[in-house]
Scaffold this motif. Structure first.
Motif, PDB file in Angstrom:
ATOM      1  N   LYS A 132     -14.960   5.927  -5.220  1.00 19.65           N
ATOM      2  CA  LYS A 132     -14.740   4.871  -4.241  1.00 19.65           C
ATOM      3  C   LYS A 132     -13.328   4.940  -3.650  1.00 19.65           C
ATOM      4  CE  LYS A 132     -18.044   1.766  -6.469  1.00 19.65           C
ATOM      5  NZ  LYS A 132     -18.264   0.456  -7.141  1.00 19.65           N
ATOM      6  N   PRO A 133     -13.197   4.575  -2.382  1.00 19.98           N
ATOM      7  CA  PRO A 133     -11.867   4.583  -1.760  1.00 19.98           C
ATOM      8  C   PRO A 133     -11.043   3.397  -2.233  1.00 19.98           C
ATOM      9  CG  PRO A 133     -13.479   3.728  -0.217  1.00 19.98           C
ATOM     10  CD  PRO A 133     -14.249   4.157  -1.433  1.00 19.98           C
ATOM     11  N   ILE A 134      -9.777   3.640  -2.519  1.00 19.58           N
ATOM     12  CA  ILE A 134      -8.888   2.577  -2.979  1.00 19.58           C
ATOM     13  C   ILE A 134      -7.546   2.659  -2.262  1.00 19.58           C
ATOM     14  CG2 ILE A 134      -9.924   2.328  -5.271  1.00 19.58           C
ATOM     15  CD1 ILE A 134      -7.622   4.045  -6.376  1.00 19.58           C
ATOM     16  N   ALA A 135      -6.838   1.547  -2.287  1.00 20.54           N
ATOM     17  CA  ALA A 135      -5.459   1.494  -1.813  1.00 20.54           C
ATOM     18  C   ALA A 135      -4.643   0.765  -2.861  1.00 20.54           C
ATOM     19  CB  ALA A 135      -5.376   0.790  -0.467  1.00 20.54           C
ATOM     20  N   ILE A 136      -3.462   1.284  -3.144  1.00 23.59           N
ATOM     21  CA  ILE A 136      -2.607   0.733  -4.194  1.00 23.59           C
ATOM     22  C   ILE A 136      -1.209   0.476  -3.639  1.00 23.59           C
ATOM     23  CG2 ILE A 136      -1.414   1.275  -6.360  1.00 23.59           C
ATOM     24  CD1 ILE A 136      -3.833   2.694  -7.333  1.00 23.59           C
ATOM     25  N   GLU A 137      -0.670  -0.668  -3.984  1.00 26.34           N
ATOM     26  CA  GLU A 137       0.735  -0.961  -3.709  1.00 26.34           C
ATOM     27  C   GLU A 137       1.487  -0.854  -5.019  1.00 26.34           C
ATOM     28  OE1 GLU A 137       3.618  -4.494  -1.897  1.00 26.34           O
ATOM     29  OE2 GLU A 137       1.427  -4.709  -1.824  1.00 26.34           O
ATOM     30  N   MET A 138       2.538  -0.025  -5.021  1.00 27.07           N
ATOM     31  CA  MET A 138       3.241   0.249  -6.270  1.00 27.07           C
ATOM     32  C   MET A 138       4.651   0.718  -5.949  1.00 27.07           C
ATOM     33  SD  MET A 138       1.875   2.742  -9.323  1.00 27.07           S
ATOM     34  CE  MET A 138       1.441   4.021  -8.126  1.00 27.07           C
ATOM     35  N   GLU A 139       5.626   0.104  -6.588  1.00 22.00           N
ATOM     36  CA  GLU A 139       7.033   0.452  -6.380  1.00 22.00           C
ATOM     37  C   GLU A 139       7.399   0.458  -4.894  1.00 22.00           C
ATOM     38  OE1 GLU A 139       8.080   3.996  -8.825  1.00 22.00           O
ATOM     39  OE2 GLU A 139       9.028   2.418 -10.028  1.00 22.00           O
ATOM     40  N   LEU A 168     -14.915  13.253   7.153  1.00 27.40           N
ATOM     41  CA  LEU A 168     -13.934  13.113   6.081  1.00 27.40           C
ATOM     42  C   LEU A 168     -13.271  11.741   6.146  1.00 27.40           C
ATOM     43  CD1 LEU A 168     -12.236  16.601   6.360  1.00 27.40           C
ATOM     44  CD2 LEU A 168     -13.773  15.858   4.561  1.00 27.40           C
ATOM     45  N   PRO A 169     -13.179  11.046   5.023  1.00 21.58           N
ATOM     46  CA  PRO A 169     -12.571   9.716   5.052  1.00 21.58           C
ATOM     47  C   PRO A 169     -11.120   9.730   5.516  1.00 21.58           C
ATOM     48  CG  PRO A 169     -12.945  10.450   2.796  1.00 21.58           C
ATOM     49  CD  PRO A 169     -13.668  11.402   3.693  1.00 21.58           C
ATOM     50  N   VAL A 170     -10.390  10.822   5.226  1.00 22.99           N
ATOM     51  CA  VAL A 170      -9.003  10.866   5.675  1.00 22.99           C
ATOM     52  C   VAL A 170      -8.912  10.929   7.197  1.00 22.99           C
ATOM     53  CG1 VAL A 170      -7.974  11.846   3.620  1.00 22.99           C
ATOM     54  CG2 VAL A 170      -8.973  13.362   5.284  1.00 22.99           C
ATOM     55  N   LEU A 171      -9.994  11.273   7.847  1.00 27.97           N
ATOM     56  CA  LEU A 171     -10.000  11.283   9.315  1.00 27.97           C
ATOM     57  C   LEU A 171     -10.417   9.922   9.875  1.00 27.97           C
ATOM     58  CD1 LEU A 171     -11.706  14.732  10.046  1.00 27.97           C
ATOM     59  CD2 LEU A 171      -9.314  14.145  10.297  1.00 27.97           C
ATOM     60  N   GLY A 172     -10.847   9.036   9.042  1.00 23.28           N
ATOM     61  CA  GLY A 172     -11.323   7.760   9.541  1.00 23.28           C
ATOM     62  C   GLY A 172     -10.799   6.596   8.734  1.00 23.28           C
ATOM     63  N   MET A 173     -11.473   6.309   7.643  1.00 21.64           N
ATOM     64  CA  MET A 173     -11.145   5.141   6.834  1.00 21.64           C
ATOM     65  C   MET A 173      -9.697   5.150   6.358  1.00 21.64           C
ATOM     66  SD  MET A 173     -12.818   4.067   3.204  1.00 21.64           S
ATOM     67  CE  MET A 173     -14.490   4.282   3.805  1.00 21.64           C
ATOM     68  N   LYS A 204      -0.617  -4.146  -6.774  1.00 23.87           N
ATOM     69  CA  LYS A 204      -1.897  -4.581  -6.218  1.00 23.87           C
ATOM     70  C   LYS A 204      -2.811  -3.375  -6.049  1.00 23.87           C
ATOM     71  CE  LYS A 204      -1.646  -7.702  -3.048  1.00 23.87           C
ATOM     72  NZ  LYS A 204      -1.427  -8.387  -1.747  1.00 23.87           N
ATOM     73  N   ILE A 205      -4.090  -3.536  -6.393  1.00 24.74           N
ATOM     74  CA  ILE A 205      -5.094  -2.498  -6.191  1.00 24.74           C
ATOM     75  C   ILE A 205      -6.276  -3.118  -5.460  1.00 24.74           C
ATOM     76  CG2 ILE A 205      -6.496  -0.698  -7.270  1.00 24.74           C
ATOM     77  CD1 ILE A 205      -4.900  -1.164  -9.859  1.00 24.74           C
ATOM     78  N   VAL A 206      -6.753  -2.456  -4.421  1.00 20.14           N
ATOM     79  CA  VAL A 206      -7.962  -2.930  -3.750  1.00 20.14           C
ATOM     80  C   VAL A 206      -8.940  -1.777  -3.582  1.00 20.14           C
ATOM     81  CG1 VAL A 206      -6.739  -4.752  -2.481  1.00 20.14           C
ATOM     82  CG2 VAL A 206      -7.121  -2.531  -1.394  1.00 20.14           C
ATOM     83  N   GLU A 207     -10.209  -2.099  -3.693  1.00 22.36           N
ATOM     84  CA  GLU A 207     -11.253  -1.161  -3.304  1.00 22.36           C
ATOM     85  C   GLU A 207     -11.482  -1.364  -1.815  1.00 22.36           C
ATOM     86  OE1 GLU A 207     -16.046  -0.606  -3.706  1.00 22.36           O
ATOM     87  OE2 GLU A 207     -14.970  -1.438  -5.440  1.00 22.36           O
ATOM     88  N   ILE A 208     -11.323  -0.302  -1.042  1.00 20.94           N
ATOM     89  CA  ILE A 208     -11.437  -0.415   0.411  1.00 20.94           C
ATOM     90  C   ILE A 208     -12.895  -0.690   0.786  1.00 20.94           C
ATOM     91  CG2 ILE A 208     -11.128   0.790   2.615  1.00 20.94           C
ATOM     92  CD1 ILE A 208      -8.943   2.471   1.179  1.00 20.94           C
ATOM     93  N   THR A 209     -13.091  -1.742   1.565  1.00 25.46           N
ATOM     94  CA  THR A 209     -14.452  -2.141   1.919  1.00 25.46           C
ATOM     95  C   THR A 209     -14.723  -2.059   3.417  1.00 25.46           C
ATOM     96  OG1 THR A 209     -13.743  -4.460   1.974  1.00 25.46           O
ATOM     97  CG2 THR A 209     -14.720  -3.650  -0.079  1.00 25.46           C
ATOM     98  N   ILE A 210     -13.709  -1.693   4.208  1.00 25.75           N
ATOM     99  CA  ILE A 210     -13.986  -1.527   5.639  1.00 25.75           C
ATOM    100  C   ILE A 210     -14.909  -0.338   5.821  1.00 25.75           C
ATOM    101  CG2 ILE A 210     -11.787  -2.552   6.328  1.00 25.75           C
ATOM    102  CD1 ILE A 210     -10.798   0.296   6.956  1.00 25.75           C
ATOM    103  N   GLN A 211     -15.729  -0.369   6.837  1.00 29.68           N
ATOM    104  CA  GLN A 211     -16.722   0.687   7.030  1.00 29.68           C
ATOM    105  C   GLN A 211     -16.074   1.964   7.539  1.00 29.68           C
ATOM    106  OE1 GLN A 211     -20.030  -0.585   9.444  1.00 29.68           O
ATOM    107  NE2 GLN A 211     -21.118  -1.329   7.642  1.00 29.68           N
ATOM    108  N   GLU A 212     -16.577   3.069   7.009  1.00 28.65           N
ATOM    109  CA  GLU A 212     -16.140   4.382   7.468  1.00 28.65           C
ATOM    110  C   GLU A 212     -16.808   4.676   8.808  1.00 28.65           C
ATOM    111  OE1 GLU A 212     -16.612   8.993   5.939  1.00 28.65           O
ATOM    112  OE2 GLU A 212     -16.915   7.336   4.546  1.00 28.65           O
ATOM    113  N   ASP A 242      -5.150  -7.056   1.230  1.00 30.65           N
ATOM    114  CA  ASP A 242      -6.258  -7.990   1.048  1.00 30.65           C
ATOM    115  C   ASP A 242      -7.218  -7.995   2.233  1.00 30.65           C
ATOM    116  OD1 ASP A 242      -5.542  -9.052  -1.525  1.00 30.65           O
ATOM    117  OD2 ASP A 242      -3.863 -10.041  -0.523  1.00 30.65           O
ATOM    118  N   VAL A 243      -6.728  -7.594   3.389  1.00 37.08           N
ATOM    119  CA  VAL A 243      -7.565  -7.598   4.597  1.00 37.08           C
ATOM    120  C   VAL A 243      -8.565  -6.446   4.577  1.00 37.08           C
ATOM    121  CG1 VAL A 243      -7.529  -7.387   7.116  1.00 37.08           C
ATOM    122  CG2 VAL A 243      -5.782  -8.747   5.951  1.00 37.08           C
TER     123      VAL A 243
END
Length: 276
Positions: free
Chosen positions: A78-85, A122-127, A108-116, A142-143
Motif C-alpha cells: 500500500k502507498p504511504i506517506a510519513i512525516e519524520m524529522e 507507475l504510482p511515482v508518475l501519478g499518486m 505521522k504516518i498515513v496510508e494514501i487514499t487518493i485515487q491513482e 491528513d488530506v
C-alpha cells in the motif's frame, strides 16, 4: 523553493526518470528536483533503505522524498506517506523505511487514499507526484490519507545476537561502487555487545581481528612509496555511516577488483562477529 528528491530503480536508459521529472514540473513549476539514485538494484529494499538512511539527514527541513522502488501498489504493497524529522517520505509500505523508523519514531504516518490516475502505470508518475506537490504547497498529510500507526519491518536489516551475547550474525545489505561490502552490523551494536572484548570477524573464508579507523590505516607510511605493496590488502572498518564494512584498499571493480569479487562476498551473505 521546496525540494523533491527521487530514489528509484529505474536506471537512466529508459524514459521513466525524465517522465517523472516532467510530471512534477507540470504539477508544480517552482520546485527543485534532486536525484539521490536511479541505480538501485531492481526491487532491492535493503539497498534502498541503506541509501535513504545515509542521505536524508543532509537535506533541509521540509524536503520531500519520493521512493520509486518496488512501487507497484497492491493490497500487500500500500502507498504511504510519513512525516519524520521535519521531512516527508512517499513510498510503498514494503519495509524500505524500517531502517530509519527502527531508530526514530515517525511524527505521522498515513496510508494514501487518493485515487491513482487511471492512465498512469507507475504510482511515482501519478499518486506519489500528486502527494509530493500537495506537501510542497504546504498541504497536510491528513488530506491525502488515513492515519495508521505501524509500517512493515524487514527483519534482514537487523543483525541477530545470540543468547550468550558473544556472537553477532549479520548480513551484507549493500555493495558500493568500489566493491566494498557493507553489513547491517552497526558500530553501536558491536560496542554494546562486545563491551571491549577481543573479537574475530568471519566473512566467508576470511577472518579479521582488527577494525581500522580509516582505509589508509593499513599503510605503513615509514616505508618508501616505491617499496609499498598495500594496494589490494583486505581490511575491516566502520564506514562513514558507522556500519561494519569489509574492503580492499584502493579497490576498483574495473581493474584490481573489490571485496565483493576478490573475496567472493555477495548481497545477503553472512558476516559473523565472535567475541572472545
Amino acid at each position: 523553493m521546496p525540494i523533491i528528491t527521487l530514489t528509484t530503480d529505474f536506471g537512466t536508459k529508459d524514459h521513466f526518470v525524465g517522465a517523472v521529472k516532467g510530471s512534477i514540473y507540470t504539477e508544480l513549476e517552482e520546485v527543485r528536483i534532486v536525484d539521490i539514485s536511479h541505480d538501485i538494484t531492481p526491487f532491492s529494499i535493503t539497498e534502498t533503505a541503506y541509501i535513504l538512511k545515509n542521505t536524508y539527514k543532509n537535506f533541509p527541513p521540509g524536503t520531500i522524498h519520493i521512493v520509486g522502488v518496488d512501487s507497484e501498489v497492491s493490497i500487500e504493497n500500500k502507498p504511504i506517506a510519513i512525516e519524520m524529522e521535519e521531512q516527508f517520505f512517499i513510498c510503498c509500505d514494503n519495509g524500505i523505511l524500517s531502517m530509519i523508523t527502527n531508530e526514530i519514531n515517525p511524527d505521522k504516518i498515513v496510508e494514501i487514499t487518493i485515487q491513482e490516475p487511471i492512465d498512469v502505470e507507475l504510482p511515482v508518475l501519478g499518486m506519489f507526484i500528486k502527494v509530493a506537490c500537495h506537501i510542497a504547497r504546504g498541504g497536510t498529510l491528513d488530506v491525502i490519507g488515513k492515519r495508521i500507526t505501524e509500517i512493515k519491518n524487514i527483519l534482514e536489516i537487523r543483525p541477530q545476537v545470540n543468547a550468550e551475547k558473544n556472537q553477532i550474525v549479520g548480513s551484507i545489505i549493500y555493495i558500493d561502487n568500489f566493491g566494498n561490502v557493507i553489513s547491517n552490523i552497526s558500530k553501536n551494536t558491536f560496542q554494546n555487545v562486545g563491551k571491549g572484548r577481543e573479537f574475530e570477524i568471519i566473512a566467508r573464508n576470511y577472518k579479521f581481528v582488527k577494525i581500522h579507523q580509516k582505509y589508509n590505516d593499513i599503510v605503513d607510511f615509514t616505508v618508501p612509496i616505491s617499496k609499498r605493496q598495500d594496494d589490494g590488502k583486505k581490511l575491516a572498518l566502520f564506514n562513514c555511516s558507522n556500519y561494519l564494512e569489509i574492503s580492499i584498499y584502493r579497490s576498483n571493480l574495473k581493474t584490481v577488483g573489490g571485496a565483493s569479487n576478490l573475496l567472493g562476498l555477495d548481497y545477503r551473505d553472512n558476516i559473523t562477529v565472535r567475541f572472545i
